[in-house]
Motif scaffolding. Structure first.
Motif, short mmCIF file in Angstrom:
data_model
loop_
_atom_site.label_atom_id
_atom_site.label_comp_id
_atom_site.label_asym_id
_atom_site.label_seq_id
_atom_site.Cartn_x
_atom_site.Cartn_y
_atom_site.Cartn_z
N CYS A 14 -88.97 -79.93 -85.12
CA CYS A 14 -89.97 -78.88 -85.27
C CYS A 14 -89.37 -77.50 -84.98
O CYS A 14 -89.89 -76.73 -84.18
CB CYS A 14 -91.19 -79.14 -84.38
SG CYS A 14 -91.96 -80.72 -84.71
N GLY A 15 -88.23 -77.25 -85.57
CA GLY A 15 -87.60 -75.94 -85.44
C GLY A 15 -86.73 -75.76 -84.22
O GLY A 15 -85.99 -74.80 -84.11
N ARG A 16 -86.80 -76.70 -83.31
CA ARG A 16 -86.04 -76.55 -82.06
C ARG A 16 -84.70 -77.30 -82.16
O ARG A 16 -84.66 -78.48 -82.50
CB ARG A 16 -86.91 -77.14 -80.93
CG ARG A 16 -86.39 -77.00 -79.57
CD ARG A 16 -86.77 -75.69 -78.91
NE ARG A 16 -85.96 -75.57 -77.70
CZ ARG A 16 -86.31 -76.10 -76.54
NH1 ARG A 16 -87.48 -76.70 -76.41
NH2 ARG A 16 -85.51 -76.00 -75.50
N GLU A 17 -83.61 -76.60 -81.87
CA GLU A 17 -82.29 -77.22 -82.02
C GLU A 17 -82.03 -78.26 -80.92
O GLU A 17 -82.31 -78.02 -79.75
CB GLU A 17 -81.21 -76.15 -81.98
CG GLU A 17 -79.86 -76.68 -82.38
CD GLU A 17 -78.87 -75.57 -82.70
OE1 GLU A 17 -78.05 -75.25 -81.83
OE2 GLU A 17 -78.94 -75.02 -83.83
N VAL A 18 -81.49 -79.41 -81.32
CA VAL A 18 -81.15 -80.48 -80.36
C VAL A 18 -79.83 -81.12 -80.76
O VAL A 18 -79.41 -81.03 -81.91
CB VAL A 18 -82.24 -81.60 -80.32
CG1 VAL A 18 -83.56 -81.08 -79.80
CG2 VAL A 18 -82.41 -82.24 -81.70
N MET A 19 -79.19 -81.75 -79.79
CA MET A 19 -78.07 -82.64 -80.10
C MET A 19 -78.67 -84.04 -80.11
O MET A 19 -79.43 -84.40 -79.20
CB MET A 19 -76.96 -82.56 -79.05
CG MET A 19 -76.39 -81.18 -78.81
SD MET A 19 -75.67 -80.42 -80.28
CE MET A 19 -74.28 -81.47 -80.55
N VAL A 20 -78.32 -84.82 -81.12
CA VAL A 20 -78.95 -86.14 -81.21
C VAL A 20 -77.93 -87.23 -81.53
O VAL A 20 -76.98 -87.01 -82.28
CB VAL A 20 -80.11 -86.09 -82.26
CG1 VAL A 20 -79.60 -85.75 -83.64
CG2 VAL A 20 -80.86 -87.41 -82.30
N GLY A 21 -78.12 -88.37 -80.90
CA GLY A 21 -77.27 -89.53 -81.15
C GLY A 21 -78.14 -90.75 -81.37
O GLY A 21 -79.18 -90.91 -80.71
N ILE A 22 -77.74 -91.60 -82.33
CA ILE A 22 -78.53 -92.81 -82.62
C ILE A 22 -77.59 -94.00 -82.72
O ILE A 22 -76.65 -93.99 -83.53
CB ILE A 22 -79.27 -92.66 -83.97
CG1 ILE A 22 -80.16 -91.41 -83.92
CG2 ILE A 22 -80.07 -93.91 -84.27
CD1 ILE A 22 -81.25 -91.41 -84.96
#
Lengths: 320, 270
Positions: B107-115
């Motif tokens: 929702c527009g907010r930057e994140v680092m993501v791992g799956i």
């Protein structure tokens, strides 16, 4: 103990041991000096032991690490630690006897000692759950480590577990969470930590008290991601393949040193630790004293940086 | 005499059997409903790439360190060699390893993501998974953005890399600890299944821990526990609901609401 592969040699060794005992007791009775004969038998015995132990397969080593007479964490505490003050309880749920904690002195150094305890007699073994800690054991260890941090005491952990307890109660009380929390907290605990594998280094259950600045392993201890039996059951679909799995997993002290995961192998007496527990305790103690000397000269910030780097750099992968 | 049911009785992939209610459900409905059974709300296991689409803003994902591939430090061989197993899994899944990591937006907010992906050697953690998580956490520390890890691992630490895998538990934990101590927000999402060394390290070390409904979550696998205690396990044991009841989850969130709930959390925990 080593079965199939070395049984014959082991039987001969036992025969010689009995022979020596017989000669010694005979000499006590009739006062005839049989020193020369005994000495020669002892030399033969040593030679055979060395041969036996040089031929051990990885699974033999796993069995030695599990030997019923092998010295346990409580033995090291009793013979190595002066003025021991045992500290119980996790202040949340209970007191897990599979993990002993307490304050004490190794030589002149005050430390917090934490050890995974299997128990000797059947009654003790049941009380200690065969060295398989519950979440409250890990939480107790963490509680005491926080105390050590507050009062600037180094932590020494003695690792000896087949694994963390896999049962319903342990899951209800968050086994995974307890181990995860310990690993997390130990990675930044502001006091030196020494980890020594004295017997079985069983996977996450070992790692739950196994993060630190120095990692040593006794010569016939092992450290593995999974038990050889468990690995064989999953990958070979048959627990009988445990000796093959033990070999494939490369879990011996020599392997760990070669991988750069262990800093040092602590030698055991001829015939392994259970043949001479006191000598083993003495050797271990001198190593701990040496590590404490070394670590206390390092400023805490640098020590934590080193600890981070230690784990950060473990792993083998390709990068294109 | 009864033979196996011929494939044509189940028209070419139009229907799927739900593992939850065992009923046949229309595949398209399942897919359109984020791979959730319309009858019983069972959450089907999905590929990591599909999950990314559900969680992140459209076209916001930039994969990082995609070219790290496994090494065979032990020359491991069980019934097949480890490199054979890896390449079979790579062909089966189209993935290089059991994890995808990168940068994205919720929702527009930057994140680092791992799956992690349970389809690749049970989603188990070897050196590659450990290295990527450590880099991701370090990058999140550097950029001061929230970190989201979605775990799906039935395998825990990967056996074929032996003690190197075990040590990834230490490596990921140390990196996560640094990130959180630097003030970063870490959200862990547990999906079916999350077990073993993954649960006993990074997946359990979050500021906020969320699970999908009915996901299997625990330390020891149910089969191991059953073999140890030699009796049947209680109903609902090691499910997300079981963990919530015992106090180890902040919330259970259905897949359809996950993005919205993450976004709400991100707004509060700035």
């Amino acid at each position: 103990m080593p079965e199939k592969t070395v049984t014959k040699l082991e039987n001969s060794i036992l025969e010689i041991e009995h022979r020596i005992e017989d000669l010694q007791s005979a000499s006590l009775k009739d006062h005839i000096d049989r020193g020369a004969e005994i000495q020669s038998l002892k030399t033969t015995w040593e030679g055979m032991q060395r041969k036996l132990f040089s031929e051990l397969a990885p699974y033999d080593i796993v069995k030695i690490a599990r030997h019923p007479l092998r010295p346990l964490a409580a033995d090291y505490v009793n013979f190595m630690i002066e003025d021991f003050v045992e500290l119980h309880g996790d202040k949340r749920f209970g007191d897990d006897k599979a993990i002993i904690c307490g304050l004490g002195k190794v030589g002149h150094e005050k430390v917090l000692i934490i050890g995974q305890q299997k128990g000797k007699s059947t009654k003790e073994r049941i009380a200690c759950n065969f060295g398989m800690p519950n979440p409250e054991g890990y939480r107790k260890a963490l509680q005491k480590m926080k105390l050590a941090e507050k009062f600037h005491l180094p932590v020494v952990t003695l690792i000896d577990t087949p694994g963390a307890n896999p049962d319903i109660g342990a899951e209800e009380r968050g086994q995974a969470h307890a181990i995860a929390e310990n690993i997390y907290e130990m990675s930044q605990l502001k006091t030196p930590i020494i980890n020594i594998v004295i017997g079985e280094g069983g996977s996450g259950g070992a790692l739950g008290i196994g993060i630190g600045d120095k990692f040593a392993i006794l010569e016939y201890a092992y450290y593995s991601v999974i038990s050889p039996e468990g690995c064989a059951a999953i990958l070979w679909k048959n627990g009988e393949n445990a000796p093959e799995a033990a070999k494939a997993l490369q879990l011996t002290a020599k392997d760990l040193l070669r991988f750069g995961i262990a800093d040092e192998i602590i030698q055991e007496p001829i015939g392994a630790a259970h043949k001479d527990p006191r000598a083993t305790v003495c050797t271990l103690k001198s190593h701990i004293v040496k590590y404490l000397e070394e670590l206390k000269t390092i400023p805490i910030d640098k020590l934590l940086e080193r600890r981070y780097h230690r784990y950060r750099t473990i792993g083998k992968y390709e990068e294109e | 005499m009864v033979f196996f049911r011929k494939k044509k009785d189940m028209p070419n992939g139009l229907w799927v059997r739900c593992d939850g209610c065992k009923g046949l459900v229309y595949k398209k409905t399942v897919e359109e409903g984020m791979h959730v059974c319309p009858e019983c709300n069972y959450h089907f296991r999905i590929f990591s790439r599909d999950r990314l689409k559900l969680l992140l803003d459209e076209n916001s994902f930039e994969e990082m360190w995609a070219n790290i591939t496994p090494h065979d430090p032990l020359n491991f061989r069980d019934r097949v060699t480890y490199p054979e197993r890896v390449s079979a899994e790579q062909q089966k899944t189209g993935l290089k390893e059991a994890i995808i990591v990168g940068k994205g937006k919720v929702c527009g907010r930057e994140v680092m993501v791992g799956i992690t992906d349970p389809a690749f050697i049970m989603g188990s953690m070897g050196s590659v998974v450990g290295e990527k998580i450590a880099r991701l956490a370090e990058k999140a520390t550097e950029l001061k953005v929230p970190l989201i890890m979605v775990s799906g691992s039935g395998g825990g630490a990967r056996m074929q890399e032996g003690v190197f895998s075990l040590m990834q538990m230490a490596k990921t934990s140390a990196a996560i600890a640094r990130f959180r101590e630097s003030g970063g927000l870490y959200i862990s999402i547990l999906t079916d299944p999350s077990l073993g060394g993954v649960m006993a390290s990074f997946a359990s070390q979050a500021d906020i821990t969320i699970a999908e409904p009915k996901a299997l979550i625990g330390f020891a696998g149910p089969r191991v526990i059953q073999e140890t205690i030699k009796r049947a396990l209680p109903k609902g044991f090691q499910t997300a609901e079981f963990l919530l009841e015992h106090g180890f989850l902040d919330m259970i969130v259905p897949r359809q609401d996950m993005k919205k709930e993450i976004s709400r959390l991100l707004n509060y925990l700035k």
